[in-house]
Write a protein that holds these residues in place. Structure first.
Motif, PDB file in Angstrom:
ATOM      1  N   UNK A   1       7.599 -14.749  19.748  1.00 44.58           N
ATOM      2  CA  UNK A   1       7.287 -16.398  19.139  1.00 44.58           C
ATOM      3  C   UNK A   1       6.471 -16.955  20.357  1.00 44.58           C
ATOM      4  N   UNK A   2       5.304 -17.614  19.963  1.00 40.56           N
ATOM      5  CA  UNK A   2       4.654 -18.296  20.236  1.00 40.56           C
ATOM      6  C   UNK A   2       4.121 -18.778  19.970  1.00 40.56           C
ATOM      7  N   UNK A   3       3.815 -20.372  20.622  1.00 43.33           N
ATOM      8  CA  UNK A   3       3.402 -22.038  20.159  1.00 43.33           C
ATOM      9  C   UNK A   3       1.649 -22.208  20.395  1.00 43.33           C
ATOM     10  N   UNK A   4       0.958 -21.686  21.174  1.00 38.78           N
ATOM     11  CA  UNK A   4      -0.165 -22.145  20.597  1.00 38.78           C
ATOM     12  C   UNK A   4      -1.168 -20.257  21.530  1.00 38.78           C
ATOM     13  N   UNK A   5      -2.300 -20.544  21.559  1.00 34.62           N
ATOM     14  CA  UNK A   5      -3.223 -19.528  22.295  1.00 34.62           C
ATOM     15  C   UNK A   5      -2.897 -19.675  23.143  1.00 34.62           C
ATOM     16  N   UNK A   6      -2.690 -20.587  24.456  1.00 33.58           N
ATOM     17  CA  UNK A   6      -2.522 -20.729  25.850  1.00 33.58           C
ATOM     18  C   UNK A   6      -1.010 -19.616  25.911  1.00 33.58           C
ATOM     19  N   UNK A   7      -0.409 -20.150  25.511  1.00 35.30           N
ATOM     20  CA  UNK A   7       0.707 -19.401  24.990  1.00 35.30           C
ATOM     21  C   UNK A   7       0.759 -18.188  25.111  1.00 35.30           C
ATOM     22  N   UNK A   8       0.356 -17.379  24.266  1.00 36.23           N
ATOM     23  CA  UNK A   8       0.493 -16.527  23.840  1.00 36.23           C
ATOM     24  C   UNK A   8      -0.053 -15.931  25.026  1.00 36.23           C
TER      25      UNK A   8
END
Length: 481
Positions: free
Chosen positions: A396-403
């Motif tokens: 799982x990731x939070x937002x695009x930057x985290x991905x």
């Protein structure tokens, strides 16, 4: 059209089928049935010496040494036609040996190689030899592209024909000669390719084949008659080859491992993702270096993605590689199956198993169930190490930057993909991923574009004009008046 039985007792060296120096041999086994399907000779140092000498002779004298780019192109086009005639036999030989589903091997092993040969034939013809450049201090500079020399090509078992021809085709286009060492587990296909070369009239010594183990392969890498090494395989083996070539100041191309990420953006069509994901993440039973085995899913849709992934894996048909309906065939060897199963057992203690995890209900064959782990935060063994089997982790990731951060949190950088409905957004994310190649809403390498990795995924590029350049050395002649 298959391999003639009497040729399987010989090596293809100097344009002839020659007897091996010893009686040692490799046993070949059907990955789907575990039945012995034949044996081929095992090369020793003396066989390698003979092959390198044949390649050196062809490089320095005779028809190939004198051939123009147009003449090389004509030979390569004939080679491509001979390969195309044998496409079905090549595909079946590969599938029997390494378990690649026939639906995959028909295109990527049986047909792709002929296209590679045609592409580089035309590239050789169009590029020519010398280029005249203006000079600031004299009349002009003539820049010539000369063949780098004798190439040692070392090929793994997962895509034995395509990965061999991805070295042979650009090397021939450049005017080089080669000694090819196939993996001991996939040798029959190299005999078929050698037959095609002989039928096409490829001059003696231009391409030579000797199957050998790692020790003799190491001898080839360090051989004084070799000018360049082109290797595809594991990162561990690549590091060893790089050290040897560094000490010798010998050019080397290394196409190594990967642990690529498939980033599913929150605006992606999940049905479309699930339709495309098997080719991107599970190609060749997971035995593909650029497979996206880390699935990065948005937290807002994490459970939906897990449900879809479990359904996808459960719907894939596991079976005999020669069955046209098979999606996932066996692993390439018993040793590799055991390695993959070891990773799965380790994963059960690290993450949540949501699909697979066992052995399909088959009595024979080196099969592994398609397996998916969840709740992996990119810090587990199964989430970080290259497994080279049908094993995926969903992170799982939070937002695009985290991905992007998670995608880049890896020692590897070979492939990758981004899935979303907004092309601009997907492209922006893709540009930030540290990798040599990446796809948007899909992934497949293209013959005309460079393929290769960054970080621990390798050095140099295959495919495209960039690969041809890797088999050439440049010489500047300054004309002063």
């Amino acid at each position: 059209m298959g391999v003639q039985d009497h040729l399987q007792n010989a090596f293809y060296i100097g344009g002839e089928w020659v007897a091996p120096s010893t009686t040692r041999s490799f046993e070949l086994i059907n990955a789907s049935t575990e039945e012995v399907i034949g044996s081929v000779p095992e090369a020793m140092e003396a066989d390698v010496d003979r092959a390198v000498a044949a390649a050196r002779k062809a490089l320095e004298s005779g028809a190939w040494a004198q051939a123009t780019p147009n003449e090389r192109a004509e030979i390569m086009h004939r080679f491509a036609a001979s390969l195309a005639k044998r496409s079905d036999a090549i595909a079946r030989a590969v599938s029997v040996q390494n378990g690649m589903p026939l639906a995959v091997s028909t295109g990527l092993e049986g047909q792709f190689g002929a296209g590679l040969m045609q592409y580089y034939a035309e590239l050789a013809r169009s590029q020519g030899t010398d280029e005249v450049r203006p000079s600031q201090v004299g009349k002009e500079t003539r820049v010539s592209r000369d063949p780098i020399g004798v190439v040692a090509g070392i090929v793994p078992w997962n895509f034995p024909v395509t990965l061999a021809l991805s070295k042979i085709a650009p090397a021939m286009a450049a005017g080089c000669t080669l000694v090819m060492k196939p993996s001991p587990g996939t040798v029959l296909d190299s005999y078929i390719v050698a037959e095609a070369a002989a039928e096409a009239g490829v001059p003696a010594g231009v391409v030579n084949w000797v199957a050998a183990d790692r020790e003799v392969g190491a001898y080839l890498v360090s051989h004084p008659g070799v000018d360049k090494v082109a290797f595809t395989g594991s990162t561990a083996a690549g590091r060893i080859i790089a050290r040897v070539c560094g000490e010798l100041l010998r050019p080397v191309t290394l196409e190594l491992g990967g642990k690529s990420a498939a980033i599913i953006l929150d605006d992606a069509d999940l049905n479309a993702v699930m339709q495309g994901l098997p080719q991107v993440a599970m190609l060749n039973n997971g035995q593909t270096c650029f497979n996206c085995t880390r699935i990065l899913a948005p937290q807002s849709k994490y459970e939906q993605v897990l449900e879809a992934m479990a359904g996808l894996m459960g719907a894939l048909k596991v079976g005999d590689a020669l069955d046209a309906d098979t999606h996932v065939g066996p692993m390439a060897s018993a040793l590799h199956r055991d390695r993959v199963q070891g990773y799965i057992e380790k994963g059960k203690s690290e993450a949540r198993l949501i699909a697979g995890g066992g052995k399909p209900g088959t009595d024979r064959g080196w099969f592994v169930q398609p397996t998916v782990f969840a709740d992996d935060h990119n810090n587990t063994t199964v989430g970080r190490e290259e497994i080279f089997g049908p094993v995926l982790t969903v992170i799982p990731y939070k937002d695009d930057a985290d991905a992007v951060r998670l995608a880049n949190d890896s020692i590897y950088g070979l492939g990758g993909s981004v899935w979303g409905s907004d092309p601009d957004r997907a492209s922006k994310v893709a540009r930030q991923v540290q990798t040599g190649t990446i796809g948007i809403n899909g992934y497949i390498p293209a013959v005309g574009s460079p393929f290769g990795g960054v970080k621990a995924s390798g050095l140099g590029r295959e495919f495209g004009p960039e690969a041809l350049s890797g088999y050439q050395q440049y010489k500047s002649t300054y004309v002063m008046g």
